[in-house]
Design a protein around this motif. Structure first.
Motif, PDB file in Angstrom:
ATOM      1  N   PRO A 103       0.824  -1.204   0.000  1.00  0.00           N
ATOM      2  CA  PRO A 103       0.000   0.000   0.000  1.00  0.00           C
ATOM      3  C   PRO A 103       0.864   1.262   0.000  1.00  0.00           C
ATOM      4  O   PRO A 103       2.059   1.210   0.302  1.00  0.00           O
ATOM      5  CB  PRO A 103      -0.786  -0.113   1.307  1.00  0.00           C
ATOM      6  N   MET A 104       0.255   2.367  -0.348  1.00  0.00           N
ATOM      7  CA  MET A 104       0.959   3.648  -0.340  1.00  0.00           C
ATOM      8  C   MET A 104       1.364   4.000   1.089  1.00  0.00           C
ATOM      9  O   MET A 104       0.625   3.747   2.034  1.00  0.00           O
ATOM     10  CB  MET A 104       0.060   4.765  -0.889  1.00  0.00           C
ATOM     11  N   ARG A 105       2.532   4.599   1.229  1.00  0.00           N
ATOM     12  CA  ARG A 105       2.988   5.105   2.520  1.00  0.00           C
ATOM     13  C   ARG A 105       3.231   6.589   2.363  1.00  0.00           C
ATOM     14  O   ARG A 105       3.810   7.016   1.373  1.00  0.00           O
ATOM     15  CB  ARG A 105       4.254   4.385   2.960  1.00  0.00           C
ATOM     16  N   LEU A 106       2.780   7.378   3.322  1.00  0.00           N
ATOM     17  CA  LEU A 106       2.844   8.823   3.221  1.00  0.00           C
ATOM     18  C   LEU A 106       3.324   9.423   4.531  1.00  0.00           C
ATOM     19  O   LEU A 106       2.958   8.944   5.612  1.00  0.00           O
ATOM     20  CB  LEU A 106       1.448   9.361   2.891  1.00  0.00           C
ATOM     21  N   THR A 107       4.150  10.454   4.443  1.00  0.00           N
ATOM     22  CA  THR A 107       4.528  11.221   5.622  1.00  0.00           C
ATOM     23  C   THR A 107       4.590  12.698   5.252  1.00  0.00           C
ATOM     24  O   THR A 107       4.867  13.051   4.115  1.00  0.00           O
ATOM     25  CB  THR A 107       5.861  10.737   6.226  1.00  0.00           C
ATOM     26  N   LEU A 108       4.288  13.517   6.223  1.00  0.00           N
ATOM     27  CA  LEU A 108       4.360  14.966   6.079  1.00  0.00           C
ATOM     28  C   LEU A 108       5.454  15.459   7.016  1.00  0.00           C
ATOM     29  O   LEU A 108       5.364  15.250   8.219  1.00  0.00           O
ATOM     30  CB  LEU A 108       3.024  15.615   6.446  1.00  0.00           C
ATOM     31  N   LYS A 109       6.463  16.117   6.483  1.00  0.00           N
ATOM     32  CA  LYS A 109       7.576  16.582   7.304  1.00  0.00           C
ATOM     33  C   LYS A 109       8.127  17.867   6.719  1.00  0.00           C
ATOM     34  O   LYS A 109       8.323  17.979   5.518  1.00  0.00           O
ATOM     35  CB  LYS A 109       8.662  15.499   7.332  1.00  0.00           C
ATOM     36  N   ASP A 110       8.367  18.845   7.575  1.00  0.00           N
ATOM     37  CA  ASP A 110       8.917  20.129   7.134  1.00  0.00           C
ATOM     38  C   ASP A 110      10.441  20.058   7.185  1.00  0.00           C
ATOM     39  O   ASP A 110      11.058  20.443   8.170  1.00  0.00           O
ATOM     40  CB  ASP A 110       8.396  21.262   8.024  1.00  0.00           C
ATOM     41  N   ILE A 111      11.041  19.563   6.107  1.00  0.00           N
ATOM     42  CA  ILE A 111      12.498  19.453   6.099  1.00  0.00           C
ATOM     43  C   ILE A 111      13.174  20.727   5.614  1.00  0.00           C
ATOM     44  O   ILE A 111      14.350  20.933   5.859  1.00  0.00           O
ATOM     45  CB  ILE A 111      12.980  18.251   5.266  1.00  0.00           C
ATOM     46  N   SER A 112      12.439  21.601   4.936  1.00  0.00           N
ATOM     47  CA  SER A 112      13.014  22.854   4.456  1.00  0.00           C
ATOM     48  C   SER A 112      12.918  23.971   5.500  1.00  0.00           C
ATOM     49  O   SER A 112      13.439  25.055   5.285  1.00  0.00           O
ATOM     50  CB  SER A 112      12.314  23.288   3.164  1.00  0.00           C
ATOM     51  N   ARG A 113      12.210  23.697   6.609  1.00  0.00           N
ATOM     52  CA  ARG A 113      12.056  24.635   7.729  1.00  0.00           C
ATOM     53  C   ARG A 113      11.417  25.968   7.324  1.00  0.00           C
ATOM     54  O   ARG A 113      11.771  27.018   7.820  1.00  0.00           O
ATOM     55  CB  ARG A 113      13.401  24.882   8.400  1.00  0.00           C
ATOM     56  N   ASN A 115       8.000  26.191   7.543  1.00  0.00           N
ATOM     57  CA  ASN A 115       6.683  26.014   8.178  1.00  0.00           C
ATOM     58  C   ASN A 115       5.619  25.469   7.227  1.00  0.00           C
ATOM     59  O   ASN A 115       4.440  25.573   7.492  1.00  0.00           O
ATOM     60  CB  ASN A 115       6.194  27.310   8.824  1.00  0.00           C
ATOM     61  N   ILE A 116       6.044  24.899   6.118  1.00  0.00           N
ATOM     62  CA  ILE A 116       5.135  24.226   5.191  1.00  0.00           C
ATOM     63  C   ILE A 116       5.666  22.807   5.010  1.00  0.00           C
ATOM     64  O   ILE A 116       6.773  22.626   4.501  1.00  0.00           O
ATOM     65  CB  ILE A 116       5.067  24.950   3.826  1.00  0.00           C
ATOM     66  N   PRO A 117       4.906  21.796   5.445  1.00  0.00           N
ATOM     67  CA  PRO A 117       5.441  20.434   5.346  1.00  0.00           C
ATOM     68  C   PRO A 117       5.520  19.941   3.899  1.00  0.00           C
ATOM     69  O   PRO A 117       4.675  20.262   3.074  1.00  0.00           O
ATOM     70  CB  PRO A 117       4.440  19.601   6.140  1.00  0.00           C
ATOM     71  N   GLU A 118       6.563  19.181   3.624  1.00  0.00           N
ATOM     72  CA  GLU A 118       6.695  18.521   2.346  1.00  0.00           C
ATOM     73  C   GLU A 118       5.972  17.176   2.447  1.00  0.00           C
ATOM     74  O   GLU A 118       5.810  16.635   3.530  1.00  0.00           O
ATOM     75  CB  GLU A 118       8.175  18.306   1.998  1.00  0.00           C
ATOM     76  N   ILE A 119       5.547  16.661   1.311  1.00  0.00           N
ATOM     77  CA  ILE A 119       4.789  15.411   1.275  1.00  0.00           C
ATOM     78  C   ILE A 119       5.691  14.337   0.666  1.00  0.00           C
ATOM     79  O   ILE A 119       6.167  14.488  -0.456  1.00  0.00           O
ATOM     80  CB  ILE A 119       3.509  15.563   0.433  1.00  0.00           C
ATOM     81  N   PHE A 120       5.926  13.272   1.424  1.00  0.00           N
ATOM     82  CA  PHE A 120       6.735  12.153   0.962  1.00  0.00           C
ATOM     83  C   PHE A 120       5.820  10.951   0.762  1.00  0.00           C
ATOM     84  O   PHE A 120       5.059  10.600   1.645  1.00  0.00           O
ATOM     85  CB  PHE A 120       7.819  11.794   1.982  1.00  0.00           C
ATOM     86  N   ILE A 121       5.925  10.326  -0.392  1.00  0.00           N
ATOM     87  CA  ILE A 121       5.074   9.185  -0.715  1.00  0.00           C
ATOM     88  C   ILE A 121       5.949   8.040  -1.204  1.00  0.00           C
ATOM     89  O   ILE A 121       6.838   8.247  -2.032  1.00  0.00           O
ATOM     90  CB  ILE A 121       4.049   9.544  -1.805  1.00  0.00           C
ATOM     91  N   GLN A 122       5.690   6.845  -0.680  1.00  0.00           N
ATOM     92  CA  GLN A 122       6.275   5.620  -1.221  1.00  0.00           C
ATOM     93  C   GLN A 122       5.112   4.816  -1.775  1.00  0.00           C
ATOM     94  O   GLN A 122       4.133   4.576  -1.081  1.00  0.00           O
ATOM     95  CB  GLN A 122       6.973   4.810  -0.142  1.00  0.00           C
ATOM     96  N   SER A 123       5.222   4.421  -3.034  1.00  0.00           N
ATOM     97  CA  SER A 123       4.121   3.718  -3.661  1.00  0.00           C
ATOM     98  C   SER A 123       4.666   2.786  -4.743  1.00  0.00           C
ATOM     99  O   SER A 123       5.874   2.650  -4.896  1.00  0.00           O
ATOM    100  CB  SER A 123       3.135   4.733  -4.251  1.00  0.00           C
ATOM    101  N   SER A 124       3.761   2.198  -5.493  1.00  0.00           N
ATOM    102  CA  SER A 124       4.180   1.300  -6.569  1.00  0.00           C
ATOM    103  C   SER A 124       3.191   1.395  -7.721  1.00  0.00           C
ATOM    104  O   SER A 124       2.060   1.835  -7.566  1.00  0.00           O
ATOM    105  CB  SER A 124       4.251  -0.141  -6.069  1.00  0.00           C
ATOM    106  N   PHE A 134       6.924  15.891  -2.776  1.00  0.00           N
ATOM    107  CA  PHE A 134       6.223  17.082  -3.246  1.00  0.00           C
ATOM    108  C   PHE A 134       6.616  18.257  -2.357  1.00  0.00           C
ATOM    109  O   PHE A 134       6.552  18.160  -1.134  1.00  0.00           O
ATOM    110  CB  PHE A 134       4.701  16.896  -3.184  1.00  0.00           C
ATOM    111  N   TYR A 135       7.004  19.357  -2.965  1.00  0.00           N
ATOM    112  CA  TYR A 135       7.383  20.538  -2.206  1.00  0.00           C
ATOM    113  C   TYR A 135       6.914  21.774  -2.950  1.00  0.00           C
ATOM    114  O   TYR A 135       6.552  21.726  -4.113  1.00  0.00           O
ATOM    115  CB  TYR A 135       8.897  20.581  -1.986  1.00  0.00           C
ATOM    116  N   GLY A 136       6.904  22.882  -2.267  1.00  0.00           N
ATOM    117  CA  GLY A 136       6.492  24.139  -2.879  1.00  0.00           C
ATOM    118  C   GLY A 136       5.371  24.778  -2.090  1.00  0.00           C
ATOM    119  O   GLY A 136       4.910  24.254  -1.089  1.00  0.00           O
ATOM    120  N   LYS A 137       4.940  25.924  -2.538  1.00  0.00           N
ATOM    121  CA  LYS A 137       3.902  26.670  -1.847  1.00  0.00           C
ATOM    122  C   LYS A 137       2.551  26.339  -2.453  1.00  0.00           C
ATOM    123  O   LYS A 137       2.289  26.594  -3.604  1.00  0.00           O
ATOM    124  CB  LYS A 137       4.174  28.159  -1.944  1.00  0.00           C
ATOM    125  N   MET A 138       1.687  25.759  -1.632  1.00  0.00           N
ATOM    126  CA  MET A 138       0.361  25.398  -2.116  1.00  0.00           C
ATOM    127  C   MET A 138      -0.544  26.616  -2.236  1.00  0.00           C
ATOM    128  O   MET A 138      -1.529  26.586  -2.936  1.00  0.00           O
ATOM    129  CB  MET A 138      -0.255  24.348  -1.203  1.00  0.00           C
TER     130      MET A 138
END
Length: 151
Positions: A103-113, A115-124, A134-138
């Protein structure tokens, strides 16, 4: 047949009881501690909602993950009624295919500091596994995707 009789002093009995109590407390402590673990990635096997600030405006937004016909779709609903569909790289054309054993695995973490979390997805997709970042200003609808494919 001879029976051997052991005589124990009080201090030996007290030491044995104390060790037994400590061992029981250690087992209880370890069993409670294992239930409070946090997985690195959230496993997504069906539709799921995450509430967090994804735009940096200080208000909770909704990250909605939907599975439809074995494909995953990701949408962000912001407080100011903007719906943002998160799309992957054009070569993949999907953020993943639902497979029961992967199944898809997802985490939200602000690695760029910022205050906007980046979206990390592991999938197939079929037999290929990949990770997306995924990064950038939504708020400005500028979202970028980096894909790492492993075979």
């Amino acid at each position: 047949m001879k029976l051997k009789v052991f005589f124990l002093k009080k201090k030996h009995i007290y030491a044995a009881i104390a060790i037994l109590i400590m061992l029981i407390l250690l087992i209880i402590l370890l069993s409670f501690n294992s239930k409070n673990t946090i997985s690195t990635f959230n496993i997504i096997s069906s539709d799921k909602l995450f509430k967090t600030d994804l735009t940096g405006d200080g208000e909770e937004d909704i990250l909605y993950i939907k599975t439809d016909k074995d494909k995953y779709y990701i949408q962000v609903n912001t407080k100011n009624n903007k719906n943002i569909f998160i799309e992957p790289n054009k070569k993949l054309n999907t953020v993943g295919t639902y497979i029961k054993y992967w199944p898809m695995r997802l985490t939200l973490k602000d690695i760029s500091r910022d205050n906007i979390p980046e979206i990390f997805i592991q999938s197939s997709q079929k037999t290929n596994q990949f990770s997306m970042y995924f990064y950038g200003k939504m708020i400005s609808l500028k979202i970028y995707c980096v894909v790492i494919i492993t075979f």
